[in-house]
Design a protein around this motif. Structure first.
Motif, PDB file in Angstrom:
ATOM      1  N   UNK A  56      20.058   5.921  11.628  1.00  0.00           N
ATOM      2  CA  UNK A  56      19.430   4.805  11.612  1.00  0.00           C
ATOM      3  C   UNK A  56      19.935   3.705  10.405  1.00  0.00           C
ATOM      4  N   UNK A  57      21.314   4.066   9.816  1.00  0.00           N
ATOM      5  CA  UNK A  57      21.826   3.376   9.027  1.00  0.00           C
ATOM      6  C   UNK A  57      22.093   1.881   9.633  1.00  0.00           C
ATOM      7  N   UNK A  58      21.798   0.919   8.788  1.00  0.00           N
ATOM      8  CA  UNK A  58      21.967  -0.602   9.334  1.00  0.00           C
ATOM      9  C   UNK A  58      20.862  -1.410   8.518  1.00  0.00           C
ATOM     10  N   UNK A  59      20.901  -2.707   9.265  1.00  0.00           N
ATOM     11  CA  UNK A  59      19.720  -3.535   8.835  1.00  0.00           C
ATOM     12  C   UNK A  59      18.605  -3.516   9.945  1.00  0.00           C
ATOM     13  N   UNK A  98      17.545  -2.532   4.708  1.00  0.00           N
ATOM     14  CA  UNK A  98      18.780  -1.916   4.923  1.00  0.00           C
ATOM     15  C   UNK A  98      19.091  -0.537   4.256  1.00  0.00           C
ATOM     16  N   UNK A  99      19.173   0.097   5.308  1.00  0.00           N
ATOM     17  CA  UNK A  99      19.109   1.738   5.260  1.00  0.00           C
ATOM     18  C   UNK A  99      20.583   2.306   5.628  1.00  0.00           C
ATOM     19  N   UNK A 100      20.727   3.496   4.770  1.00  0.00           N
ATOM     20  CA  UNK A 100      22.153   4.420   4.808  1.00  0.00           C
ATOM     21  C   UNK A 100      21.276   5.640   4.801  1.00  0.00           C
ATOM     22  N   UNK A 101      21.963   6.521   5.915  1.00  0.00           N
ATOM     23  CA  UNK A 101      21.185   7.694   6.131  1.00  0.00           C
ATOM     24  C   UNK A 101      22.514   8.567   6.073  1.00  0.00           C
ATOM     25  N   UNK A 124      17.583   9.101   3.261  1.00  0.00           N
ATOM     26  CA  UNK A 124      17.525   7.673   3.494  1.00  0.00           C
ATOM     27  C   UNK A 124      17.549   7.082   2.209  1.00  0.00           C
ATOM     28  N   UNK A 125      18.514   6.099   1.861  1.00  0.00           N
ATOM     29  CA  UNK A 125      18.379   5.110   0.712  1.00  0.00           C
ATOM     30  C   UNK A 125      18.472   3.875   1.379  1.00  0.00           C
ATOM     31  N   UNK A 126      18.307   2.888   0.521  1.00  0.00           N
ATOM     32  CA  UNK A 126      18.398   1.418   1.128  1.00  0.00           C
ATOM     33  C   UNK A 126      17.605   0.541   0.148  1.00  0.00           C
ATOM     34  N   UNK A 127      17.256  -0.682   0.670  1.00  0.00           N
ATOM     35  CA  UNK A 127      16.675  -1.714  -0.180  1.00  0.00           C
ATOM     36  C   UNK A 127      15.713  -2.648   0.806  1.00  0.00           C
ATOM     37  N   UNK A 128      14.786  -3.138   0.278  1.00  0.00           N
ATOM     38  CA  UNK A 128      13.766  -3.920   1.158  1.00  0.00           C
ATOM     39  C   UNK A 128      13.893  -5.385   0.588  1.00  0.00           C
ATOM     40  N   UNK A 188      14.794   1.752  -1.589  1.00  0.00           N
ATOM     41  CA  UNK A 188      13.969   2.738  -0.694  1.00  0.00           C
ATOM     42  C   UNK A 188      14.654   3.957  -0.760  1.00  0.00           C
ATOM     43  N   UNK A 189      13.685   5.094  -0.894  1.00  0.00           N
ATOM     44  CA  UNK A 189      14.271   6.522  -0.753  1.00  0.00           C
ATOM     45  C   UNK A 189      13.283   7.280   0.248  1.00  0.00           C
ATOM     46  N   UNK A 190      13.928   8.166   1.393  1.00  0.00           N
ATOM     47  CA  UNK A 190      13.220   8.904   2.077  1.00  0.00           C
ATOM     48  C   UNK A 190      14.103   9.871   2.906  1.00  0.00           C
ATOM     49  N   UNK A 191      13.392  10.207   3.727  1.00  0.00           N
ATOM     50  CA  UNK A 191      13.856  11.469   4.811  1.00  0.00           C
ATOM     51  C   UNK A 191      13.571  11.073   6.093  1.00  0.00           C
ATOM     52  N   UNK A 192      14.700  11.691   6.963  1.00  0.00           N
ATOM     53  CA  UNK A 192      14.613  11.850   8.255  1.00  0.00           C
ATOM     54  C   UNK A 192      14.607  12.997   8.984  1.00  0.00           C
ATOM     55  N   UNK A 193      13.988  13.571  10.088  1.00  0.00           N
ATOM     56  CA  UNK A 193      14.009  14.590  10.612  1.00  0.00           C
ATOM     57  C   UNK A 193      13.592  14.599  11.986  1.00  0.00           C
TER      58      UNK A 193
END
Length: 133
Positions: free
Chosen positions: A36-39, A53-56, A61-65, A75-80
Motif C-alpha cells: 500500500x506504499x504510495x499516495x 502518504x504511506x510507506x509499508x 505502516x508509516x506516513x503522513x496525512x 501516521x503509524x500502523x499495521x497491515x495484515x
C-alpha cells in the motif's frame, strides 16, 4: 489433493509475479497480499478530506496525512492480509482508523474514531495512480 502448505506456497509465488491476480484467503502467516506504499486520496463522512502518504515495510505502516479541512499529522500502523489499522497523531488528539483493503489493492475503507471528541466516521481511500508520460 493439495495440502494447505502447498496452496499457501503457490499463492505466495503468484503474489510475487508482477500483475498476478490477487488470491484472497486465510493464512496462518503474515503473508502480504498488498503493497500500500504510495499516495492516497482520503475522504470521511464527517466532511474531512485530504491525502495520505504511506510507506509499508513488512507489516508496518508509516506516513503522513495532509488534510484540507483539519490539522496534518504523522501516521503509524499495521497491515495484515487485507486488514489495515493505523492512527494519525494530531496536535489536539489521535484519529484511530481500521478498515479493509479491497481485492484490487487500490481502494480501502473502514471506520475512524477520535480520541479528542470520541466521534466516529466512515472513511474511504483511493490510491493515486500516476500514469507514465
Amino acid at each position: 489433493m493439495l495440502s494447505v502448505n502447498t496452496v499457501t506456497d503457490v499463492v505466495i509465488k503468484l503474489r510475487k509475479v508482477k500483475g498476478a491476480i490477487n488470491v484472497i484467503g486465510v493464512f496462518d502467516d503474515d503473508t502480504m497480499a498488498y503493497d500500500i506504499s504510495g499516495n492516497w486520496n482520503i475522504s470521511q463522512t464527517n466532511n474531512h478530506s485530504g491525502t495520505i502518504e504511506l510507506t509499508q515495510t513488512g507489516t508496518s505502516i508509516t506516513g503522513y496525512s495532509y488534510w484540507s479541512t483539519h490539522s496534518n499529522g504523522p501516521i503509524t500502523g499495521t497491515i495484515k492480509g487485507d486488514s489495515i489499522n493505523f492512527k494519525i497523531t494530531y496536535p489536539d488528539g489521535i484519529g484511530y482508523y481500521s478498515g479493509l483493503i479491497k481485492s484490487t489493492g487500490d481502494y480501502m475503507d473502514g471506520l475512524t474514531t477520535s480520541s479528542r471528541v470520541g466521534d466516529s466516521a466512515i472513511w474511504e481511500s483511493k490510491k493515486i495512480t500516476i500514469l507514465p508520460q
